[in-house]
Design a protein around this motif. Structure first.
Motif, PDB file in Angstrom:
ATOM      1  N   LYS A  28      22.198  49.618   1.698  1.00 33.82           N
ATOM      2  CA  LYS A  28      22.862  49.142   0.486  1.00 33.82           C
ATOM      3  C   LYS A  28      24.237  48.561   0.789  1.00 33.82           C
ATOM      4  N   LYS A  29      24.860  49.065   1.828  1.00 33.00           N
ATOM      5  CA  LYS A  29      26.213  48.637   2.179  1.00 33.00           C
ATOM      6  C   LYS A  29      26.331  48.660   3.701  1.00 33.00           C
ATOM      7  N   PRO A  30      25.724  47.673   4.379  1.00 33.52           N
ATOM      8  CA  PRO A  30      25.572  47.752   5.840  1.00 33.52           C
ATOM      9  C   PRO A  30      26.824  47.451   6.644  1.00 33.52           C
ATOM     10  N   ASN A  31      27.804  46.809   6.051  1.00 34.06           N
ATOM     11  CA  ASN A  31      28.975  46.414   6.822  1.00 34.06           C
ATOM     12  C   ASN A  31      29.987  47.541   6.937  1.00 34.06           C
ATOM     13  N   GLY A  32      30.798  47.432   7.975  1.00 35.00           N
ATOM     14  CA  GLY A  32      31.790  48.479   8.203  1.00 35.00           C
ATOM     15  C   GLY A  32      31.844  48.883   9.658  1.00 35.00           C
ATOM     16  N   SER A  33      32.132  50.155   9.908  1.00 36.40           N
ATOM     17  CA  SER A  33      32.364  50.658  11.259  1.00 36.40           C
ATOM     18  C   SER A  33      31.343  51.750  11.601  1.00 36.40           C
ATOM     19  N   TYR A  34      30.639  51.563  12.736  1.00 36.68           N
ATOM     20  CA  TYR A  34      29.650  52.526  13.225  1.00 36.68           C
ATOM     21  C   TYR A  34      30.026  52.928  14.651  1.00 36.68           C
ATOM     22  N   TRP A  35      29.845  54.210  14.955  1.00 32.72           N
ATOM     23  CA  TRP A  35      30.203  54.735  16.272  1.00 32.72           C
ATOM     24  C   TRP A  35      28.954  55.243  16.995  1.00 32.72           C
ATOM     25  N   PHE A  36      28.866  54.988  18.286  1.00 28.86           N
ATOM     26  CA  PHE A  36      27.707  55.389  19.089  1.00 28.86           C
ATOM     27  C   PHE A  36      28.190  56.114  20.345  1.00 28.86           C
ATOM     28  N   TYR A  37      27.417  57.138  20.715  1.00 24.85           N
ATOM     29  CA  TYR A  37      27.805  57.975  21.863  1.00 24.85           C
ATOM     30  C   TYR A  37      26.624  58.184  22.803  1.00 24.85           C
ATOM     31  N   ASN A  38      26.936  58.105  24.089  1.00 27.99           N
ATOM     32  CA  ASN A  38      25.986  58.482  25.125  1.00 27.99           C
ATOM     33  C   ASN A  38      26.795  59.045  26.283  1.00 27.99           C
ATOM     34  N   CYS A  39      26.109  59.685  27.224  1.00 23.24           N
ATOM     35  CA  CYS A  39      26.831  60.205  28.382  1.00 23.24           C
ATOM     36  C   CYS A  39      25.941  60.116  29.618  1.00 23.24           C
ATOM     37  N   VAL A  40      26.584  60.007  30.757  1.00 23.74           N
ATOM     38  CA  VAL A  40      25.878  60.031  32.036  1.00 23.74           C
ATOM     39  C   VAL A  40      26.542  61.094  32.909  1.00 23.74           C
ATOM     40  N   TYR A  41      25.754  61.707  33.766  1.00 25.90           N
ATOM     41  CA  TYR A  41      26.269  62.729  34.675  1.00 25.90           C
ATOM     42  C   TYR A  41      26.292  62.172  36.091  1.00 25.90           C
ATOM     43  N   LEU A  42      27.431  62.317  36.743  1.00 21.61           N
ATOM     44  CA  LEU A  42      27.621  61.807  38.099  1.00 21.61           C
ATOM     45  C   LEU A  42      27.963  62.947  39.052  1.00 21.61           C
ATOM     46  N   THR A  43      27.449  62.844  40.256  1.00 18.89           N
ATOM     47  CA  THR A  43      27.762  63.836  41.291  1.00 18.89           C
ATOM     48  C   THR A  43      28.995  63.399  42.061  1.00 18.89           C
ATOM     49  N   GLN A  44      29.502  64.307  42.873  1.00 22.61           N
ATOM     50  CA  GLN A  44      30.633  63.965  43.725  1.00 22.61           C
ATOM     51  C   GLN A  44      30.259  62.845  44.681  1.00 22.61           C
ATOM     52  N   ASP A  45      29.007  62.858  45.156  1.00 22.21           N
ATOM     53  CA  ASP A  45      28.543  61.783  46.039  1.00 22.21           C
ATOM     54  C   ASP A  45      28.543  60.436  45.314  1.00 22.21           C
ATOM     55  N   ASP A  46      28.124  60.443  44.036  1.00 25.78           N
ATOM     56  CA  ASP A  46      28.145  59.199  43.263  1.00 25.78           C
ATOM     57  C   ASP A  46      29.557  58.627  43.213  1.00 25.78           C
ATOM     58  N   ILE A  47      30.520  59.500  42.969  1.00 29.73           N
ATOM     59  CA  ILE A  47      31.914  59.058  42.868  1.00 29.73           C
ATOM     60  C   ILE A  47      32.428  58.588  44.220  1.00 29.73           C
ATOM     61  N   SER A  48      32.116  59.334  45.258  1.00 25.82           N
ATOM     62  CA  SER A  48      32.583  58.978  46.607  1.00 25.82           C
ATOM     63  C   SER A  48      31.997  57.653  47.064  1.00 25.82           C
ATOM     64  N   ASN A  49      30.705  57.458  46.809  1.00 25.31           N
ATOM     65  CA  ASN A  49      30.055  56.219  47.237  1.00 25.31           C
ATOM     66  C   ASN A  49      30.617  55.002  46.517  1.00 25.31           C
ATOM     67  N   ALA A  50      31.103  55.227  45.301  1.00 24.28           N
ATOM     68  CA  ALA A  50      31.626  54.115  44.504  1.00 24.28           C
ATOM     69  C   ALA A  50      33.139  54.005  44.583  1.00 24.28           C
TER      70      ALA A  50
END
Length: 661
Positions: free
Chosen positions: A297-319
């Motif tokens: 009925k009133k589609p305009n405005g502000s919408y918020w979306f959330y997701n998350c990913v889990y990273l290992t220490q190796d993921d961080i080190s490699n990047a």
């Protein structure tokens, strides 16, 4: 009057006289200034083998001498300060210095080349930049590390004037093809300039004068449009008579839009809370981002979306010390994106791919929060399907959509539609006045027109308008001195977009493609040819990224029609369609190449230049590719058809209709 008042009046009169003298002196100085149009600049390309027009402004009566290589000519500035010279044609070569000598000043432009100049115009697909097409492997390959000092592009920024043709315009300056400039060049200009330069060996210059979302009528003069009854009365509107109208209108509309945005910010209950320590995103409801998640009925405005990913220490080190790339497809309308509460990018309108690059330092071991604020301004908000939604790290890619990857959503606030704002560049004759007329009568070798999306709502007169526009431009821009006819135009037939349909189908998209093809037929006498982009389209993106294929096809048409090379330059063009029992026999022009082998159960190639259609099979299968309507056979007459017909040079046939005999 007492002595004090007399003294005060004398002082005021002296001040006014001094100010008047200063102003007149400044005006005189301005009148004496030697000026050149912005199309002239360092690194420019001038058309070879054509008369060379050079013009500008100086003090009334001032003698101006122009020198280019061993060519020289002089002229005196007229009453309005304007002057113009014409130099004899010159062969390809350079670099030269173009020198303009006045009485008290000299203008000079270095690294000027004589080569071939092409005008590229139209709307957004004509100005879509290289960086927007970098997900296409071929575009990426042609761009990476490439340098070519002999291929150059000048882009005119968006500008408009409704009142009268302008004498000068703004430009971005002449730029060479290299990694520093290339990302922000128009992809079709970049890729076509590269191919033509490498093929011909001479300097190539492309003048790109294009603006997204604009109709053909925006690129036509007032006099041209007034010959058509539907446009004869529009010029009585105040915007065509008051130079200040756009600014007044803009100020009013901006004030309303800012008020709308302030209200949204004030009422957004999420924006003030979500970054607080320990905020619980699990309170947001689970949602499929490709569903109708909005308030209907009133589609305009502000919408918020959330997701998350889990990273290992190796993921961080490699990047470590690298870059992360967050791909979020395409979103309608606008968005701001955050990783672990830190801003990583935003986009203000629906079309660009959401590819947000950021330092890996923003990531951490364990949970990493991704938050999108979607702002819907008009229509319905949406995430575009079949795009890439993923987080890319050096050596690792993490999908952000799928059965195991659910998003959560919260409504910030719902709003009425954002107050409308005038698209000022999309007004009839405004772009002709500001972005075509100021180019004067430079000489060009050809023109490429990629436009039509803005006219699909009313395509009936499109061919008439486009023909009239081309003829008007042919009178303005000169061509090779030895040419027997005006320069050649290449018309790009619109790419496939939106849905695929079954059986007989009608749409403005299809009708406009038909009008584009009609302009290139011999009986129209436009000296134009067609390039199809139908098979280069994307159903979910009006700005498809495969500009490499389109650029190659443009280059082929120019090689044949602007350079006179005897090559196959376009897809199969039908000559006749005859019914034989329950079959249609379609014959094609041998100049458009031999047909590639095809047998899809409906259409079968039965000769080098012959296609046979099984009418019974077509009626039974109800293909989106082939249909018959009112005694006319149609090929690819759909918004997003399956393209099957090619020649052996791998060039697609355009959408076409042909009467059945």
């Amino acid at each position: 009057m007492n002595r004090k008042n007399v003294y005060t009046c004398l002082v005021l009169l002296l001040c006014m006289f001094a100010m008047s003298t200063w102003a007149n002196g400044n005006n005189a100085a301005k009148e004496q200034e030697l000026r050149m149009p912005a199309i002239f600049g360092d690194g420019m390309v001038i058309q070879r083998d054509a008369k060379i027009s050079v013009w500008g402004w100086a003090k009334k009566g001032e003698k101006v001498t122009v020198t280019l290589g061993n060519r020289k000519a002089s002229a005196k500035a007229g009453k309005d300060g304007s002057w113009k010279v014409t130099l004899p044609e010159m062969p390809a070569g350079g670099p030269y210095t173009l020198s303009i000598q006045g009485k008290n000043a000299t203008k000079s432009f270095s690294d000027v080349m004589l080569g071939d100049v092409f005008l590229f115009s139209g709307q957004s697909n004509q100005e879509l930049m290289v960086y927007r097409c970098m997900d296409d492997a071929k575009v990426r390959e042609l761009y990476n590390g490439y340098r070519n000092d002999m291929a150059r592009v000048i882009k005119l920024p968006h500008q408009y004037n409704y009142v009268a043709p302008q004498k000068d315009c703004k430009t971005g300056g002449w730029q060479k093809l290299n990694p520093e400039n290339g990302r922000n060049m128009a992809a079709l200009s970049y890729l076509t300039a590269r191919e033509i330069q490498e093929h011909t060996g001479v300097a190539v210059g492309i003048v790109n004068s294009s603006v997204g979302g604009t109709g053909v009528e925006c690129w036509m003069s007032k006099g041209n449009l007034m010959q058509y009854p539907e446009y004869s009365n529009i010029f009585s509107h105040e915007k065509y008579n008051d130079p200040d109208w756009p600014q007044k209108r803009m100020d009013m509309e901006n004030a309303r839009a800012q008020e709308w945005e302030k209200t949204m910010e004030k009422n957004d209950v999420i924006s003030r809370e979500w970054r607080k320590e320990g905020y619980d995103f699990s309170k947001w409801r689970e949602v499929d981002i490709f569903s109708s998640f909005y308030d209907k009925k009133k589609p305009n405005g502000s919408y918020w979306f959330y997701n998350c990913v889990y990273l290992t220490q190796d993921d961080i080190s490699n990047a470590k010390n690298g870059k992360a790339l967050l791909r979020l497809g395409a979103i309608k309308d606008a968005d701001s994106v955050f990783v672990n509460g830190k801003y990583v990018g935003n986009t203000t309108y629906q079309y660009p791919p959401r590819n947000y690059s950021f330092d890996v330092s923003k990531l951490r071991e364990g949970r990493n929060d991704i938050v999108i604020r979607l702002m819907s301004q008009n229509g319905t908000p949406a995430f575009v399907q079949d795009k890439e939604y993923q987080l890319e790290l050096p050596g690792k890619t993490i999908p952000l959509y799928g059965k195991e990857r659910k998003w959560r959503m919260a409504v910030g606030t719902t709003m009425v539609k954002r107050p409308g704002q005038t698209y000022f560049v999309g007004t009839p004759t405004g772009l002709y006045n500001a972005m075509i007329a100021p180019l004067g009568n430079i000489a060009i070798r050809g023109m490429v027109w990629y436009q039509g999306e803005a006219n699909v709502g009313n395509p009936a007169n499109y061919a008439t308008y486009l023909k009239a526009m081309i003829e008007e431009w042919q009178k303005q821009f000169t061509t090779l001195s030895a040419a027997e006819k005006p320069w050649h135009s290449v018309i790009v037939q619109l790419a496939g977009f939106m849905d695929r349909h079954i059986g007989v189908y009608e749409s403005g998209w299809c009708q406009l493609r038909s009008k584009q093809r009609a302009v290139t037929l011999p009986e129209m006498n436009t000296n134009a040819s067609l390039v199809t982009a139908i098979d280069c389209g994307e159903y979910n993106d009006i700005h498809p990224q495969d500009k490499a294929t389109v650029a190659h096809r443009i280059a082929l048409q120019l090689f044949r029609n602007a350079y006179g090379e005897n090559i196959v330059s376009e897809g199969p063009a039908p000559l006749s369609c005859k019914k034989s029992g329950q079959e249609l026999i379609i014959s094609f022009d041998s100049k458009t190449g031999k047909l590639r082998e095809l047998n899809d159960g409906i259409a079968k190639v039965t000769g080098d230049y012959e296609l046979t259609i099984d009418i019974n099979a077509m009626n039974k299968s109800l293909s989106s590719t082939y249909s018959i309507s009112n005694g006319v056979f149609r090929y690819a007459y759909d918004d997003f058809p399956l393209c099957t017909l090619y020649n052996t040079d791998n060039i697609a046939a355009p959408q076409f209709e042909i009467p059945i005999q």
